[in-house]
Each structure stands twice: as structure tokens, then as C-alpha cells.
Motif scaffolding. Structure first.
Motif, PDB file in Angstrom:
ATOM      1  N   PRO A  50      47.606  39.734  50.117  1.00  0.00           N
ATOM      2  CA  PRO A  50      48.322  40.888  49.577  1.00  0.00           C
ATOM      3  C   PRO A  50      49.432  41.408  50.473  1.00  0.00           C
ATOM      4  N   GLY A  51      49.302  41.288  51.807  1.00  0.00           N
ATOM      5  CA  GLY A  51      50.351  41.813  52.689  1.00  0.00           C
ATOM      6  C   GLY A  51      49.779  42.163  54.048  1.00  0.00           C
ATOM      7  N   ALA A  52      50.531  41.858  55.093  1.00  0.00           N
ATOM      8  CA  ALA A  52      49.993  41.982  56.451  1.00  0.00           C
ATOM      9  C   ALA A  52      49.748  43.422  56.868  1.00  0.00           C
ATOM     10  N   GLU A  53      50.526  44.378  56.358  1.00  0.00           N
ATOM     11  CA  GLU A  53      50.393  45.750  56.827  1.00  0.00           C
ATOM     12  C   GLU A  53      49.669  46.655  55.831  1.00  0.00           C
ATOM     13  N   ALA A  54      49.239  46.127  54.727  1.00  0.00           N
ATOM     14  CA  ALA A  54      48.664  46.972  53.671  1.00  0.00           C
ATOM     15  C   ALA A  54      47.241  47.390  54.006  1.00  0.00           C
ATOM     16  N   HIS A  55      46.943  48.651  53.726  1.00  0.00           N
ATOM     17  CA  HIS A  55      45.579  49.156  53.826  1.00  0.00           C
ATOM     18  C   HIS A  55      45.009  49.481  52.438  1.00  0.00           C
ATOM     19  N   ASP A  56      45.862  49.560  51.430  1.00  0.00           N
ATOM     20  CA  ASP A  56      45.449  49.741  50.047  1.00  0.00           C
ATOM     21  C   ASP A  56      46.095  48.638  49.226  1.00  0.00           C
ATOM     22  N   VAL A  57      45.280  47.898  48.507  1.00  0.00           N
ATOM     23  CA  VAL A  57      45.758  46.711  47.793  1.00  0.00           C
ATOM     24  C   VAL A  57      45.345  46.802  46.341  1.00  0.00           C
ATOM     25  N   SER A  58      46.250  46.436  45.437  1.00  0.00           N
ATOM     26  CA  SER A  58      45.937  46.358  44.013  1.00  0.00           C
ATOM     27  C   SER A  58      45.685  44.904  43.633  1.00  0.00           C
ATOM     28  N   VAL A  59      44.642  44.676  42.861  1.00  0.00           N
ATOM     29  CA  VAL A  59      44.276  43.338  42.420  1.00  0.00           C
ATOM     30  C   VAL A  59      44.075  43.366  40.909  1.00  0.00           C
ATOM     31  N   ALA A  60      44.599  42.363  40.219  1.00  0.00           N
ATOM     32  CA  ALA A  60      44.415  42.246  38.770  1.00  0.00           C
ATOM     33  C   ALA A  60      43.900  40.841  38.456  1.00  0.00           C
ATOM     34  N   VAL A  61      42.785  40.772  37.746  1.00  0.00           N
ATOM     35  CA  VAL A  61      42.155  39.498  37.405  1.00  0.00           C
ATOM     36  C   VAL A  61      41.934  39.447  35.895  1.00  0.00           C
ATOM     37  N   SER A  62      42.525  38.464  35.236  1.00  0.00           N
ATOM     38  CA  SER A  62      42.315  38.282  33.799  1.00  0.00           C
ATOM     39  C   SER A  62      40.925  37.696  33.564  1.00  0.00           C
ATOM     40  N   LEU A  63      40.087  38.389  32.775  1.00  0.00           N
ATOM     41  CA  LEU A  63      38.694  37.992  32.617  1.00  0.00           C
ATOM     42  C   LEU A  63      38.491  36.942  31.525  1.00  0.00           C
ATOM     43  N   GLY A  64      39.352  36.939  30.524  1.00  0.00           N
ATOM     44  CA  GLY A  64      39.178  36.004  29.412  1.00  0.00           C
ATOM     45  C   GLY A  64      39.092  34.550  29.833  1.00  0.00           C
ATOM     46  N   PRO A  65      40.017  34.046  30.672  1.00  0.00           N
ATOM     47  CA  PRO A  65      39.973  32.624  31.066  1.00  0.00           C
ATOM     48  C   PRO A  65      38.764  32.250  31.922  1.00  0.00           C
ATOM     49  N   LEU A  66      38.009  33.222  32.439  1.00  0.00           N
ATOM     50  CA  LEU A  66      36.878  32.914  33.306  1.00  0.00           C
ATOM     51  C   LEU A  66      35.634  32.495  32.533  1.00  0.00           C
ATOM     52  N   ALA A  67      35.641  32.701  31.222  1.00  0.00           N
ATOM     53  CA  ALA A  67      34.514  32.285  30.368  1.00  0.00           C
ATOM     54  C   ALA A  67      33.192  32.873  30.857  1.00  0.00           C
ATOM     55  N   LEU A  68      33.202  34.160  31.149  1.00  0.00           N
ATOM     56  CA  LEU A  68      31.976  34.842  31.563  1.00  0.00           C
ATOM     57  C   LEU A  68      31.090  35.088  30.352  1.00  0.00           C
ATOM     58  N   GLY A  69      29.837  34.716  30.433  1.00  0.00           N
ATOM     59  CA  GLY A  69      28.913  34.961  29.342  1.00  0.00           C
ATOM     60  C   GLY A  69      28.295  36.337  29.438  1.00  0.00           C
ATOM     61  N   PRO A  70      27.601  36.782  28.388  1.00  0.00           N
ATOM     62  CA  PRO A  70      26.940  38.089  28.429  1.00  0.00           C
ATOM     63  C   PRO A  70      25.958  38.184  29.590  1.00  0.00           C
ATOM     64  N   GLY A  71      25.918  39.339  30.216  1.00  0.00           N
ATOM     65  CA  GLY A  71      25.017  39.573  31.332  1.00  0.00           C
ATOM     66  C   GLY A  71      25.657  40.477  32.360  1.00  0.00           C
ATOM     67  N   ARG A  72      24.989  40.618  33.505  1.00  0.00           N
ATOM     68  CA  ARG A  72      25.488  41.412  34.628  1.00  0.00           C
ATOM     69  C   ARG A  72      26.016  40.469  35.701  1.00  0.00           C
ATOM     70  N   TRP A  73      27.211  40.767  36.203  1.00  0.00           N
ATOM     71  CA  TRP A  73      27.873  39.908  37.182  1.00  0.00           C
ATOM     72  C   TRP A  73      28.177  40.725  38.432  1.00  0.00           C
ATOM     73  N   ASP A  74      27.627  40.312  39.569  1.00  0.00           N
ATOM     74  CA  ASP A  74      27.911  40.940  40.846  1.00  0.00           C
ATOM     75  C   ASP A  74      29.162  40.318  41.462  1.00  0.00           C
ATOM     76  N   THR A  75      29.863  41.094  42.294  1.00  0.00           N
ATOM     77  CA  THR A  75      31.143  40.658  42.852  1.00  0.00           C
ATOM     78  C   THR A  75      31.046  40.497  44.371  1.00  0.00           C
ATOM     79  N   TYR A  76      31.704  39.446  44.869  1.00  0.00           N
ATOM     80  CA  TYR A  76      31.735  39.141  46.294  1.00  0.00           C
ATOM     81  C   TYR A  76      33.158  38.725  46.679  1.00  0.00           C
TER      82      TYR A  76
END
Length: 268
Positions: A50-76
Motif C-alpha cells: 500500500p505505501g511505505a509511509e502509510a499508517h492507515d490503508v484502504s483495501v478493497a476485495v471483490s468477493l464474487g470471484p472468490l466463490a465463497l460458499g455459505p458459512g462463516r469465514w475468518d480472515t488472516y
């Protein structure tokens, strides 16, 4: 590496939008890993630098192409070799979401509904659920001898306008289609209201006892809509939501929910 999500939202376009507070820049090749609880495949997205000096970063991830099925998904967050690098579970301080935003999200016709939330332990997670059309319940009463319910038409694609649509509330007994009780319902735009006489329920069949199933039939929709309560932050309504009961000719009645958060009328 300490990373904390300060704002998390799934947009109308099913994009996971995150605001991250970081102590140091994310190394190139850092990956966001989504892991379904209970096992199964993982989904991975490369975030980049995101950038060498940034302390706050915005991230956008399109979920449709990931083919996530129904359920609970933890993030790492994962660094190093994929599948073998170091992983850090993503912490989250975002307290939640607004019902208005969820209502707007539910107006579109979808097959899956995505929701970002903070777990009880303070981590970011995703809930993915099937987005079948439903009459989402906002209030239900037993009063003045009537079963009365209001709510919102969700995932139907119907426009939120002032148009009135013919509709009917149907209440089906547990024994089958015989003894169905129906009444006219009011649908304006995506809001609905209906009230049905409890005396008519008792008169419909001599076999009172059991869970009666309500549904909403709306002109222009191919199938009746089940009544449920899914667009909020209350899970497990069968245990957590208790309505007062009433008696009609000595027969007790009360609204309740199933394990799938669908509304029922318990009779007897």
C-alpha cells in the motif's frame, strides 16, 4: 505485524472494503486469507504494497470471484511462501453495521449475501448466506385476536417505490395444505403489513397443535415468500427472541422462530 481493521463494510457491489491501521508498511506480496470454519478450501487475495509511509490503508476485495460458499469465514494476513508463511488473524474494532445499510443491500436480487462483522473475541470475519427472496419480519404481535406482522421484501428485486401490489398472507397448518388460512396483505414498494384473525386459525381445522407456517404471496413474484428475520445482527432467534403468548378459546398461541430464523405461529 499488528494490523487492526477500523472500518469494515461489504458494499452494494459485493466488495469488501476495509480501513486498516498498521504499525509498519505491509510487505509486497502480503495476502488476505479467508478460511471457512469447519474446514474446506481457503481463498487468498494478494494485497501488494500500500505505501511505505502509510499508517492507515484502504483495501478493497471483490468477493464474487472468490466463490465463497455459505458459512462463516475468518480472515488472516499471510506473509512469506503461500500456505507456509506466517499468518496473523485480523483484529477488528469496527462495532458493527447499520440496519439502513443492510436494508439497502437487501433490495437487490442476489444469490449470496455477504456481511462483514466483528467476532466476540474482536476479530474480523465474513458471514456468507444464501440470499433467497424472503419477507423479512420487523415486528410481529398477537393483539386484539389477530396475528399481525410487518416487514420488508428482501432479495426480490422489487423497486422501493410507492406502488401498491396485491398480496396475501397465508398461514399453513403443520398437517399439510388442508386448512390454509389466508387474508389480504398490504404491500407498498418493499414494505408489507398483514393481520389475520386467530379465530379463523382455530376454525380452519380441528387439529390445532403444531407450528403453523406463514408466507406472503405477492403478485409478480413466482413463489410465495417465507417469513423470516435474517437482516439484522441477532443470530439464533429461536433461543434469544421470546414473544408473549395469548389464548383463544382456551388454546395457547405464540409466535416463535425456527433454527433457520423463519417465523412460525405455535398453536396448542
Amino acid at each position: 505485524m499488528r494490523v487492526v481493521v477500523t472500518d469494515a463494510e461489504v458494499t452494494m457491489a459485493d466488495v469488501l472494503s476495509l480501513r486498516l491501521a498498521i504499525e509498519e508498511p505491509l510487505p509486497e506480496g502480503t495476502r488476505l486469507v479467508l478460511r471457512r470454519r469447519g474446514g474446506g478450501p481457503e481463498s487468498t487475495v494478494v494485497l501488494g504494497t500500500p505505501g511505505a509511509e502509510a499508517h492507515d490503508v484502504s483495501v478493497a476485495v471483490s468477493l464474487g470471484p472468490l466463490a465463497l460458499g455459505p458459512g462463516r469465514w475468518d480472515t488472516y494476513l499471510e506473509q512469506g511462501e503461500q500456505g507456509k508463511g506466517s499468518r496473523t488473524r485480523v483484529q477488528c474494532v469496527d462495532p458493527g453495521f447499520s440496519l439502513d445499510r443492510l436494508d439497502a443491500y437487501a433490495l437487490s436480487r442476489r444469490t449470496l449475501a455477504y456481511r462483514a462483522y466483528r467476532t466476540l473475541n474482536g476479530y474480523l470475519a465474513l458471514r456468507v448466506a444464501s440470499a433467497d427472496p424472503v419477507a423479512d419480519v420487523r415486528a410481529v404481535w398477537l393483539r386484539e385476536g389477530r396475528f399481525e406482522v410487518t416487514g420488508l421484501l428482501a432479495y426480490t428485486g422489487i423497486t422501493d417505490d410507492d406502488a401498491h401490489r396485491p398480496a396475501r398472507l397465508a398461514l399453513r397448518p403443520p398437517a399439510g395444505p388442508d386448512g390454509v388460512v389466508t387474508t389480504a396483505a398490504t404491500v407498498q414498494g418493499v414494505r408489507f403489513h398483514a393481520a389475520l384473525s386467530l379465530c379463523d386459525v382455530l376454525a380452519a381445522t380441528p387439529h390445532y397443535e403444531g407450528l403453523w407456517e406463514p408466507s406472503l404471496e405477492v403478485d409478480g413474484l413466482a413463489e410465495p415468500l417465507p417469513l423470516g428475520a435474517r437482516i439484522d445482527d441477532v443470530d439464533g432467534k429461536r433461543r434469544r427472541v421470546q414473544y408473549p403468548d395469548t389464548e383463544v378459546d382456551g388454546v395457547p398461541m405464540r409466535p416463535c422462530y425456527t433454527a433457520d430464523d423463519e417465523l412460525r405461529l405455535e398453536v396448542g
